[in-house]
Design an enzyme around this catalytic site. Structure first.
Site, PDB file in Angstrom:
ATOM      1  N   CYS A  31     -32.611  -3.151 -26.573  1.00  0.00           N
ATOM      2  CA  CYS A  31     -31.283  -3.753 -26.691  1.00  0.00           C
ATOM      3  C   CYS A  31     -30.149  -2.850 -27.122  1.00  0.00           C
ATOM      4  O   CYS A  31     -30.354  -1.760 -27.612  1.00  0.00           O
ATOM      5  CB  CYS A  31     -31.318  -4.861 -27.717  1.00  0.00           C
ATOM      6  SG  CYS A  31     -32.690  -5.938 -27.554  1.00  0.00           S
TER       7      CYS A  31
ATOM      8  N   CYS B 120     -35.460   7.191 -34.749  1.00  0.00           N
ATOM      9  CA  CYS B 120     -36.246   7.331 -33.514  1.00  0.00           C
ATOM     10  C   CYS B 120     -35.805   8.593 -32.770  1.00  0.00           C
ATOM     11  O   CYS B 120     -34.692   8.671 -32.269  1.00  0.00           O
ATOM     12  CB  CYS B 120     -36.024   6.104 -32.623  1.00  0.00           C
ATOM     13  SG  CYS B 120     -36.691   6.332 -30.978  1.00  0.00           S
TER      14      CYS B 120
ATOM     15  N   SER C  48     -30.765  11.444 -16.900  1.00  0.00           N
ATOM     16  CA  SER C  48     -31.176  11.615 -18.290  1.00  0.00           C
ATOM     17  C   SER C  48     -31.576  13.042 -18.660  1.00  0.00           C
ATOM     18  O   SER C  48     -31.538  13.400 -19.824  1.00  0.00           O
ATOM     19  CB  SER C  48     -32.299  10.642 -18.631  1.00  0.00           C
ATOM     20  OG  SER C  48     -33.354  10.796 -17.718  1.00  0.00           O
TER      21      SER C  48
ATOM     22  N   ASP D  17     -37.483  17.512 -16.817  1.00  0.00           N
ATOM     23  CA  ASP D  17     -37.332  16.082 -17.092  1.00  0.00           C
ATOM     24  C   ASP D  17     -37.448  15.861 -18.594  1.00  0.00           C
ATOM     25  O   ASP D  17     -37.957  16.719 -19.325  1.00  0.00           O
ATOM     26  CB  ASP D  17     -38.392  15.267 -16.325  1.00  0.00           C
ATOM     27  CG  ASP D  17     -37.937  13.827 -16.085  1.00  0.00           C
ATOM     28  OD1 ASP D  17     -36.862  13.429 -16.605  1.00  0.00           O
ATOM     29  OD2 ASP D  17     -38.643  13.077 -15.388  1.00  0.00           O
ATOM     30  N   ASP D  18     -36.967  14.689 -19.058  1.00  0.00           N
ATOM     31  CA  ASP D  18     -36.954  14.445 -20.502  1.00  0.00           C
ATOM     32  C   ASP D  18     -38.299  13.962 -21.029  1.00  0.00           C
ATOM     33  O   ASP D  18     -38.628  14.174 -22.190  1.00  0.00           O
ATOM     34  CB  ASP D  18     -35.855  13.439 -20.864  1.00  0.00           C
ATOM     35  CG  ASP D  18     -35.954  12.191 -20.028  1.00  0.00           C
ATOM     36  OD1 ASP D  18     -36.770  11.337 -20.351  1.00  0.00           O
ATOM     37  OD2 ASP D  18     -35.233  12.100 -19.013  1.00  0.00           O
TER      38      ASP D  18
ATOM     39  N   CYS E 145     -44.965   2.326 -28.872  1.00  0.00           N
ATOM     40  CA  CYS E 145     -43.933   2.183 -29.901  1.00  0.00           C
ATOM     41  C   CYS E 145     -43.972   0.753 -30.421  1.00  0.00           C
ATOM     42  O   CYS E 145     -44.029  -0.186 -29.639  1.00  0.00           O
ATOM     43  CB  CYS E 145     -42.564   2.473 -29.303  1.00  0.00           C
ATOM     44  SG  CYS E 145     -41.220   2.139 -30.464  1.00  0.00           S
TER      45      CYS E 145
ATOM     46  N   CYS F 209     -38.952   9.483 -36.718  1.00  0.00           N
ATOM     47  CA  CYS F 209     -40.210   8.874 -36.291  1.00  0.00           C
ATOM     48  C   CYS F 209     -40.671   9.632 -35.051  1.00  0.00           C
ATOM     49  O   CYS F 209     -39.871   9.894 -34.145  1.00  0.00           O
ATOM     50  CB  CYS F 209     -39.982   7.404 -35.948  1.00  0.00           C
ATOM     51  SG  CYS F 209     -41.436   6.651 -35.165  1.00  0.00           S
TER      52      CYS F 209
ATOM     53  N   CYS G  67     -44.853   7.842 -31.195  1.00  0.00           N
ATOM     54  CA  CYS G  67     -45.357   7.752 -29.814  1.00  0.00           C
ATOM     55  C   CYS G  67     -45.940   9.092 -29.343  1.00  0.00           C
ATOM     56  O   CYS G  67     -46.666   9.146 -28.362  1.00  0.00           O
ATOM     57  CB  CYS G  67     -44.281   7.240 -28.866  1.00  0.00           C
ATOM     58  SG  CYS G  67     -42.715   8.076 -29.016  1.00  0.00           S
TER      59      CYS G  67
HETATM   60  S1  SF4 Z   1     -42.617   5.405 -31.696  1.00  0.00           S
HETATM   61 FE1  SF4 Z   1     -41.395   6.787 -30.404  1.00  0.00          FE
HETATM   62  S2  SF4 Z   1     -39.933   5.460 -29.324  1.00  0.00           S
HETATM   63 FE2  SF4 Z   1     -40.762   4.284 -31.074  1.00  0.00          FE
HETATM   64  S3  SF4 Z   1     -39.330   4.597 -32.781  1.00  0.00           S
HETATM   65 FE3  SF4 Z   1     -40.932   6.142 -32.976  1.00  0.00          FE
HETATM   66  S4  SF4 Z   1     -40.145   7.942 -31.840  1.00  0.00           S
HETATM   67 FE4  SF4 Z   1     -38.944   6.147 -31.211  1.00  0.00          FE
END
Ligand code: SF4
Length: 496
Positions: A13, A262, A315, A382-383, A419, A473, A476
């Site tokens: 969102c 994130c 991106s 690519d990202d 995530c 974070c 992932c």
């Molecule tokens: S798990 Fe990955 S996508 Fe989710 S908040 Fe953490 S860094 Fe971001």
């Protein structure tokens, strides 16, 4: 008709808030339009207007499936229906199993003992199933499948007397990721979880206050960025704040705020022209590309060959520029070229007419500039790579143009975990990094490239503003989740 998506994680969102602008709905519309990339399946705006006949505030709501431009295109929606000087808005992607339920489109509104209240949420609550179960056992009836609805019920059931305290009480019980805008009869409230997973910024447009997930929401309405809403902070914008030109800031509770922003916002989600977590996305993305060039240079079979470096629009544009710049600075011979052309009439989602047309899905979105690629050593930057399906098809497309070699470089590490804080990833077994047991050589073979290189977690963190990496974070990529996940929720999300 099957709805299909190119292979990228999806953000749930964007939120936007306005206080003190007589055209609040129109300002919110533009704020949402600038953040269309954060949610393309539905949009909603709620405004608050003083009803002089009834001598009370009245909420007006409009929401529907579709892009922002389509949702509000009806005559007079923004000018005659959504009246008032306060507004909150939301763009969304659906969560699993909820895409066809209009009730799940935010903002959610209720009328309770404390008056009207509306809420819009970016993020994902990690303990909402547990709270929902408890409330259901106590008789609460839920109208949606969204985690956000539990916040409204917790507010309505709070024993606190003042509404602000009821909201604080509710927010102190939820865990996980939330960047929220809340509209009451008298105030706009912005709040962010203690880790600050998702961005949330405070801005101004003249005397009006704005709140936006990304600062591009301010730019489009000639507003200006003031500061970020801090992790664990609640910002209250009411008549007093509006007259004083100064918001009220309180803490949600006494728990310390420990930022875990994130990192994926920098890698892919946010627009490069946004300022996110207080820093320019463009700058970070460029540095990701530079560090990628340093750690994963491409060595052509014939050292005399020039590298043709191409981006995957849009991106990876910025990271690709960084890659070329750093390659040449290190003595390499790289040329940035536009080798892939993207159709701007196909969004991040598109309709696949039927299973019988077994075409390369990527072809609906990209085409190659053959003269740029033919007989050259091509590096695709690519990202990120998620399932690998899009990357594999892109490589096939590039190969059809007749290059000498095709190399692939990724400005993030291999994605190995889901995530739980507001991004939608496929299940772990669908991720190409897991399918290939984390073996980069094997992934490269699956993609059909001459070589593949990723940034390591350490190199990724070294590209972000806080260089010791503690403020981010990386779950992932690393599987290290900074906020614990409800075990049942984890199981359901892994199996979804
Ligand atoms: S798990 Fe990955 S996508 Fe989710 S908040 Fe953490 S860094 Fe971001």
């Amino acid at each position: 008709m099957k709805r299909s998506r190119l292979d990228k994680p999806r953000c749930h969102c964007a939120v936007f808030g306005v206080y003190g602008d007589p055209q609040a709905a129109q300002v919110a519309y533009y704020g949402l339009l600038a953040q269309q990339h954060r949610g393309q399946e539905g949009s909603g705006i709620v405004t608050s207007e003083f009803d002089s006949a009834a001598q009370r505030q009245r909420f007006h709501v409009h929401k529907d499936f579709g892009l922002v431009d389509d949702v509000y295109k009806g005559t007079g929606i923004l000018t005659d229906v959504l009246c008032g000087s306060m507004a909150i808005g939301h763009n969304r992607y659906s969560t699993a199993g909820a895409s066809d339920n209009k009730a799940n489109i935010q903002p959610f509104t209720v009328l309770y003992k404390g008056g009207n209240i509306a809420i819009a949420h970016n993020g994902n609550l990690t303990n909402f199933r547990e709270i929902r179960r408890r409330l259901q056992n106590e008789g609460t009836i839920f109208q949606t499948t969204s985690d956000t609805e539990v916040i409204l019920h917790l507010i309505a059931r709070s024993k606190e007397r003042e509404q602000i305290d009821q909201i604080r009480d509710a927010l102190s019980q939820v865990r996980g990721a939330f960047s929220l805008v809340i509209l009451t009869d008298s105030a706009l409230i912005a709040a962010r979880d203690h880790s600050g997973f998702r961005p949330l910024a405070l801005g101004r447009k003249g005397k009006a206050f704005l709140v936006s997930s990304e600062t591009v929401g301010f730019d489009i309405v000639d507003g200006e960025y003031v500061r970020d809403v801090q992790p664990g902070e609640m910002v209250i914008i009411d008549d007093k704040a509006h007259r004083a030109g100064q918001v009220t800031s309180i803490r949600i509770d006494d728990r310390p705020a420990i930022p875990h922003h994130c990192i994926f916002e920098y890698i892919y989600f946010s627009r490069p022209d946004s300022r996110v977590f207080g820093h320019s996305v463009d700058k970070v993305r460029r540095k990701l590309g530079k560090n990628l060039a340093k750690s994963q240079p491409v060595l052509p079979k014939d050292p005399a060959d020039k590298l043709i470096v191409i981006n995957v629009p849009d991106s990876s544009n910025t990271a690709t520029m960084g890659y070329v710049q750093a390659t040449n600075k290190e003595g390499g011979n790289a040329k940035l070229e536009i080798g892939l052309i993207r159709s701007h009439y196909i969004g991040r989602t598109f309709i696949q007419p039927g299973q019988d047309i077994r075409m390369n899905k990527v072809k609906t979105k990209f085409n190659t500039v053959k003269g740029v690629l033919k007989d050259n050593v091509v590096v695709i930057v690519d990202d990120s790579i998620v399932r690998g399906t899009t990357s594999r098809q892109l490589v096939q497309l590039v190969r059809q143009a007749g290059p000498k070699e095709v190399h692939f470089r990724v400005s993030s590490p291999p994605i190995t975990h889901p995530c739980h804080y507001g991004m939608d990833f496929p299940t772990p077994k669908e991720l190409i990094a897991n399918q290939c047991d984390g073996d980069v050589k094997k992934i490269g073979e699956a993609l059909g490239v001459d070589s593949l290189g990723y940034l390591s977690i350490e190199e990724m963190l070294a590209s972000a503003p806080d260089e010791n990496g503690e403020n981010y974070c990386t779950a992932c990529f690393s599987g290290r989740y900074p906020v614990p996940i409800d075990t049942n929720q984890k199981k359901e999300e892994n199996e979804a």
